[in-house]
Motif scaffolding. Structure first.
Motif, mmCIF file in Angstrom:
data_model
loop_
_atom_site.group_PDB
_atom_site.id
_atom_site.type_symbol
_atom_site.label_atom_id
_atom_site.label_comp_id
_atom_site.label_asym_id
_atom_site.label_seq_id
_atom_site.Cartn_x
_atom_site.Cartn_y
_atom_site.Cartn_z
ATOM 1 N N GLU A 156 43.440 32.585 46.978
ATOM 2 C CA GLU A 156 42.493 33.278 46.774
ATOM 3 C C GLU A 156 41.695 32.434 46.213
ATOM 4 O OE1 GLU A 156 42.906 37.374 46.749
ATOM 5 O OE2 GLU A 156 44.588 37.927 47.567
ATOM 6 N N MET A 157 40.127 32.368 46.936
ATOM 7 C CA MET A 157 38.390 31.996 46.175
ATOM 8 C C MET A 157 38.027 33.296 47.068
ATOM 9 S SD MET A 157 38.695 28.584 49.528
ATOM 10 C CE MET A 157 40.275 28.471 49.085
ATOM 11 N N LEU A 158 36.748 33.366 45.912
ATOM 12 C CA LEU A 158 36.005 33.918 46.879
ATOM 13 C C LEU A 158 34.359 33.899 46.107
ATOM 14 C CD1 LEU A 158 34.399 36.529 48.798
ATOM 15 C CD2 LEU A 158 35.661 38.340 46.786
ATOM 16 N N ARG A 159 33.148 33.871 46.821
ATOM 17 C CA ARG A 159 32.065 33.400 45.390
ATOM 18 C C ARG A 159 31.657 33.892 44.942
ATOM 19 N NH1 ARG A 159 28.602 29.313 46.560
ATOM 20 N NH2 ARG A 159 28.463 28.401 47.982
ATOM 21 N N PRO A 160 31.193 34.205 43.891
ATOM 22 C CA PRO A 160 30.817 35.523 42.936
ATOM 23 C C PRO A 160 29.933 36.438 43.303
ATOM 24 C CG PRO A 160 30.883 33.122 41.341
ATOM 25 C CD PRO A 160 31.325 32.850 42.731
ATOM 26 N N GLN A 161 29.216 36.943 43.100
ATOM 27 C CA GLN A 161 28.269 38.247 43.689
ATOM 28 C C GLN A 161 27.904 39.133 42.618
ATOM 29 O OE1 GLN A 161 29.115 39.930 46.973
ATOM 30 N NE2 GLN A 161 31.000 38.591 48.178
ATOM 31 N N ASP A 162 26.184 38.985 43.236
ATOM 32 C CA ASP A 162 26.051 39.325 41.591
ATOM 33 C C ASP A 162 26.163 38.750 40.073
ATOM 34 O OD1 ASP A 162 24.403 41.016 44.094
ATOM 35 O OD2 ASP A 162 25.974 42.462 43.874
ATOM 36 N N GLY A 163 26.712 37.775 40.172
ATOM 37 C CA GLY A 163 26.553 37.598 38.383
ATOM 38 C C GLY A 163 28.817 37.889 37.829
ATOM 39 N N LYS A 164 29.087 38.755 38.945
ATOM 40 C CA LYS A 164 30.575 39.381 38.431
ATOM 41 C C LYS A 164 31.308 38.265 39.246
ATOM 42 C CE LYS A 164 28.467 44.074 38.887
ATOM 43 N NZ LYS A 164 27.976 45.231 39.221
ATOM 44 N N ALA A 165 32.458 38.811 38.166
ATOM 45 C CA ALA A 165 33.733 37.464 38.757
ATOM 46 C C ALA A 165 34.673 38.763 40.123
ATOM 47 C CB ALA A 165 34.619 36.533 37.894
ATOM 48 N N PRO A 166 34.982 38.030 40.941
ATOM 49 C CA PRO A 166 35.883 39.215 41.875
ATOM 50 C C PRO A 166 37.193 39.572 41.014
ATOM 51 C CG PRO A 166 35.940 37.067 42.500
ATOM 52 C CD PRO A 166 35.470 36.535 41.273
#
Length: 511
Positions: A61-71
């Motif tokens: 699984e991969m996801l770009r961090p959003q608002d500085g938060k790691a998924p």
């Protein structure tokens, strides 16, 4: 490359690969690729079972961090929630669909069309190979998009392993938001076998961009070549001249294949004996009106008489295991470089039957009849051994066994096999004037006997059970069809349960 956008959900990927295919390396490349572009990526794996009963599933699984938060990412694939499935073998693509990992609204399926047969396919006495067309048909319905070609062959041509080709196909499919150069950078970062991996990657990338999928087949279509007029060897040319003069043109390809097998197994004189037998059977075929049947009886004899004459014995096994061509094939299969040494270890479990079979017929029969001595020797011989044919001791031992080929005609095993062959042919030729189709199928029963040791014994027992039904079928016009059904039943399972049921059905046909 996918157009840039904000991903609110992770990209999910399942990789199905077997041992030695580099599934772990492929998963690491994907993770490295994503992390190099600022994404958070995670991979997990569920090991498969050894001996080709199941593949390991790697999940990414991969996801770009959003608002500085790691998924927070999942550890396991969820049926109906997988974006990309990579299958390193074609039937694993089918299993991914059965598991619900492939869905028509979401999943891109990327699969290699080559086959690595499962234990369930290999253990069937007959042809247990699964039909790949069913996977093709299912992928057209189950997947949003399907990409399938022989990635194993492509990787081998470029001196790499299949994981490199699958990575190239993944890049070429443009289902991830990354550039080709970024994929290649992930391979370089791995630091091992980089050049070969990049070659396979590039070839697979171009093949995927080209579009379309490779056709698949259950197995390669057998080829029967027309025999040449000459091979430049007088003794062999004499056999070829006989083959051309004694058989109709339509029968020559199968007879040529049988002749090559017989000569390779023993010698030119043995090839002459094969042609003698075939000529006699063809004359019987002509007398029985075989021309109206396309000489099916002779054609069947050309195949199965050759098989019966080239039974597997210890001399044959030793011969095959010490041939230079075999060592080259093993080296190619394991991908060994020229500067690498490859050792092979054979597992052998001889029995006293094999020992007495290599003795002169008289001595072998005497020893087999002397039960106390025979049983005492069997306790010494009948045990499993691991034979390292890469060592001088074991190689020379097998090589000396293979050198016994000129003495084979005098051995007990040869006498037993030739007596068995003669009885089998007598049954077939006796039926030929009465029931042509049944006589032809009697010849086909020989396919039940194969291998050596216990495998040979089980096959011979089934052969005898199938032939026991012949008297009840002789007067039936459909007798050949029924015998064919018995043969297929005998090939369905090792224990003979299907055959037992089929024999009961045949017995019920009696008035």
């Amino acid at each position: 490359m996918m157009s840039p956008k904000v991903f609110e959900k992770p990209i999910t990927m399942a990789i199905l690969a077997m041992g030695g295919q580099g599934g772990g390396v492929l998963a690491d490349w994907v993770v490295s690729l994503a992390e190099s572009q600022g994404w958070v990526a995670q991979s997990t794996s569920v090991p498969g079972v050894a001996q080709r009963t199941g593949a390991t599933i790697y999940y990414v699984e991969m996801l770009r961090p959003q608002d500085g938060k790691a998924p927070v990412l999942s550890l396991m694939p969820t049926p109906g929630d997988v974006d990309i499935v990579l299958a390193a073998e074609f039937m694993e693509a089918g299993r991914s669909m059965l598991r619900g990992l492939v869905t028509p609204d979401r999943t891109t399926l990327i699969a290699s069309t080559h086959r690595s047969y499962a234990v369930g396919e290999k253990e069937v006495p007959g042809d247990g190979i699964a039909d790949p067309q069913k996977v093709v048909d299912a992928s057209g319905l189950a997947a949003k998009r399907s990409i399938a070609f022989d990635m194993q062959n492509l990787a081998e041509k470029n001196g790499s392993v299949i994981s490199s080709a699958i990575f190239g196909a993944l890049a070429g499919a443009e289902v991830l938001p990354f550039e080709r150069t970024q994929f290649e950078a992930a391979i370089r970062a791995g630091g091992k076998g980089v050049e070969a991996s990049l070659r396979a990657f590039g070839a697979a990338f171009e093949r995927t961009q080209k579009g379309g999928s490779d056709p698949v087949a259950r197995r390669a279509e057998p080829r029967s070549d027309m025999p040449p007029a000459s091979v430049g060897q007088p003794k062999l040319d004499a056999l070829l001249a006989r083959l051309h003069s004694e058989l109709p043109e339509a029968l020559r390809p199968m007879a040529f294949a049988g002749l090559k097998k017989v000569v390779d197994w023993q010698d030119v004189r043995y090839g002459g004996e094969y042609l003698d037998c075939l000529a006699t059977l063809h004359a019987r075929d002509v007398a029985a009106g075989g021309a109206a049947h396309g000489f099916a009886f002779t054609d069947m004899a050309a195949k199965y008489v050759a098989n019966a004459m080239t039974y597997d014995d210890v001399v044959r096994v030793a011969d095959l295991k010490t041939r230079g061509s075999r060592f080259e094939r093993v080296r190619k299969e394991v991908g060994a470089r020229e500067d690498q040494i490859v050792y092979t270890t054979e597992y052998m479990h001889p029995r006293m039957e094999e020992v007495t079979g290599t003795m002169p017929a008289g001595l072998g029969r005497w020893l087999a009849a002397n039960k106390p001595l025979y049983n005492a020797l069997d306790r010494l011989v009948n045990k499993g051994r691991r034979v390292r044919t890469g060592t001088i001791f074991w190689f020379m031992g097998l090589y000396m066994l293979s050198a016994m080929k000129p003495m084979r005609r005098g051995m007990l095993r040869h006498k037993v096999e030739m007596d068995h062959l003669a009885r089998w042919i007598d049954i077939a030729t006796g039926l030929l004037p009465l029931n042509y189709a049944l006589a032809t199928q009697v010849l086909a029963t020989r396919r039940l006997i194969k291998g050596y040791s216990d495998t040979h014994s089980r096959g011979e027992a089934k052969f005898d059970r199938v032939l026991s039904a012949v008297p009840a079928l002789t007067d039936r016009p459909d007798g050949g069809e029924w015998l064919g059904r018995l043969i297929q039943a005998a090939l369905m399972d090792e224990e003979g349960k299907a055959l037992a049921g089929a024999l009961e059905t045949v017995r019920s046909l009696a008035p």
